[in-house]
Design a protein around this motif. Structure first.
Motif, mmCIF file in Angstrom:
data_model
loop_
_atom_site.group_PDB
_atom_site.id
_atom_site.type_symbol
_atom_site.label_atom_id
_atom_site.label_comp_id
_atom_site.label_asym_id
_atom_site.label_seq_id
_atom_site.Cartn_x
_atom_site.Cartn_y
_atom_site.Cartn_z
ATOM 1 N N PHE A 1 56.474 11.436 62.692
ATOM 2 C CA PHE A 1 56.035 12.819 62.558
ATOM 3 C C PHE A 1 55.352 13.268 63.845
ATOM 4 C CE2 PHE A 1 55.612 11.108 58.163
ATOM 5 C CZ PHE A 1 56.647 11.829 57.598
ATOM 6 N N ARG B 1 52.416 15.818 65.861
ATOM 7 C CA ARG B 1 50.975 16.064 65.707
ATOM 8 C C ARG B 1 50.713 17.105 64.629
ATOM 9 N NH1 ARG B 1 46.216 15.837 69.205
ATOM 10 N NH2 ARG B 1 44.866 17.603 68.690
ATOM 11 N N ASN C 1 52.477 17.736 61.992
ATOM 12 C CA ASN C 1 52.690 17.151 60.672
ATOM 13 C C ASN C 1 51.446 16.391 60.196
ATOM 14 O OD1 ASN C 1 55.531 17.067 62.154
ATOM 15 N ND2 ASN C 1 55.872 17.349 59.963
ATOM 16 N N TYR C 2 50.871 15.585 61.078
ATOM 17 C CA TYR C 2 49.695 14.803 60.699
ATOM 18 C C TYR C 2 48.501 15.713 60.408
ATOM 19 C CZ TYR C 2 52.105 10.505 61.947
ATOM 20 O OH TYR C 2 52.989 9.469 61.993
ATOM 21 N N ILE C 3 48.344 16.782 61.173
ATOM 22 C CA ILE C 3 47.245 17.710 60.918
ATOM 23 C C ILE C 3 47.429 18.374 59.555
ATOM 24 C CG2 ILE C 3 46.219 19.903 61.669
ATOM 25 C CD1 ILE C 3 46.724 18.969 64.561
ATOM 26 N N MET D 1 49.043 17.157 57.027
ATOM 27 C CA MET D 1 48.810 16.146 55.984
ATOM 28 C C MET D 1 47.320 15.959 55.728
ATOM 29 S SD MET D 1 51.504 13.119 56.656
ATOM 30 C CE MET D 1 53.107 13.475 57.275
ATOM 31 N N LEU D 2 46.520 15.926 56.786
ATOM 32 C CA LEU D 2 45.075 15.776 56.606
ATOM 33 C C LEU D 2 44.476 16.994 55.901
ATOM 34 C CD1 LEU D 2 44.043 14.135 59.993
ATOM 35 C CD2 LEU D 2 44.115 13.079 57.735
ATOM 36 N N ALA E 1 54.228 19.447 54.799
ATOM 37 C CA ALA E 1 53.874 18.679 55.995
ATOM 38 C C ALA E 1 54.849 17.532 56.231
ATOM 39 C CB ALA E 1 52.451 18.131 55.866
ATOM 40 N N ILE E 2 55.340 16.939 55.170
ATOM 41 C CA ILE E 2 56.294 15.830 55.328
ATOM 42 C C ILE E 2 57.656 16.345 55.757
ATOM 43 C CG2 ILE E 2 57.550 14.055 54.037
ATOM 44 C CD1 ILE E 2 54.972 13.654 52.408
ATOM 45 N N GLU F 1 51.180 19.145 51.270
ATOM 46 C CA GLU F 1 51.629 17.801 51.652
ATOM 47 C C GLU F 1 53.156 17.746 51.720
ATOM 48 O OE1 GLU F 1 50.105 14.846 52.455
ATOM 49 O OE2 GLU F 1 48.248 15.994 52.559
ATOM 50 N N LEU G 1 56.860 7.888 66.905
ATOM 51 C CA LEU G 1 56.200 8.258 65.662
ATOM 52 C C LEU G 1 57.158 9.096 64.819
ATOM 53 C CD1 LEU G 1 52.697 9.299 67.028
ATOM 54 C CD2 LEU G 1 53.286 7.186 65.861
#
Length: 113
Positions: free
Chosen positions: A52, A54, A56-58, A60-61, A105-106, A102, A50
């Motif tokens: 990113f 975990r 990073n995805y949190i 982003m959400l 997070a990226i 965002e 992946l």
């Protein structure tokens, strides 16, 4: 015409068949590597699985939630054409905060466990 031809140069007449020299070489078969009878389990590299982590995805959400909350705040403004405090100040600040989140997070480096 005599000047065009060089002395001793071979000439080819159309009725004369062209001799082709065909050479054959023997190709030695290459040894084929054999596989061992013990099969190793296939392991995926988790860093390449992946792009990113975990975290990073949190983030982003959460950023998407903050952006949506900012648009919802802008829609709550009761002034005409949204020219009140909620539509012109608070809502856009919350939306920009979501976009900054965002962006972070990226670009945040995922933690490797």
């Amino acid at each position: 015409m005599a000047k065009d031809k060089q002395a001793g140069a071979p000439t080819l007449i159309r009725d004369e068949p062209v001799k082709r020299i065909v050479t054959t070489t023997l190709v030695q078969p290459k040894s084929v590597p054999t596989r061992s009878s013990v099969v190793e389990p296939f392991r995926r590299d988790t860093a390449a699985a992946l792009p990113f982590g975990r975290q990073n995805y949190i983030l982003m959400l959460i950023g998407i939630g903050v952006i949506l909350a900012g648009f919802f705040i802008m829609s709550l403004d009761k002034e005409e054409f949204g020219f009140g405090f909620l539509g012109l100040t608070l809502g856009p600040i919350v939306v920009m905060g979501g976009f900054v989140l965002e962006f972070f997070a990226i670009l945040a480096r995922p933690k490797v466990a």
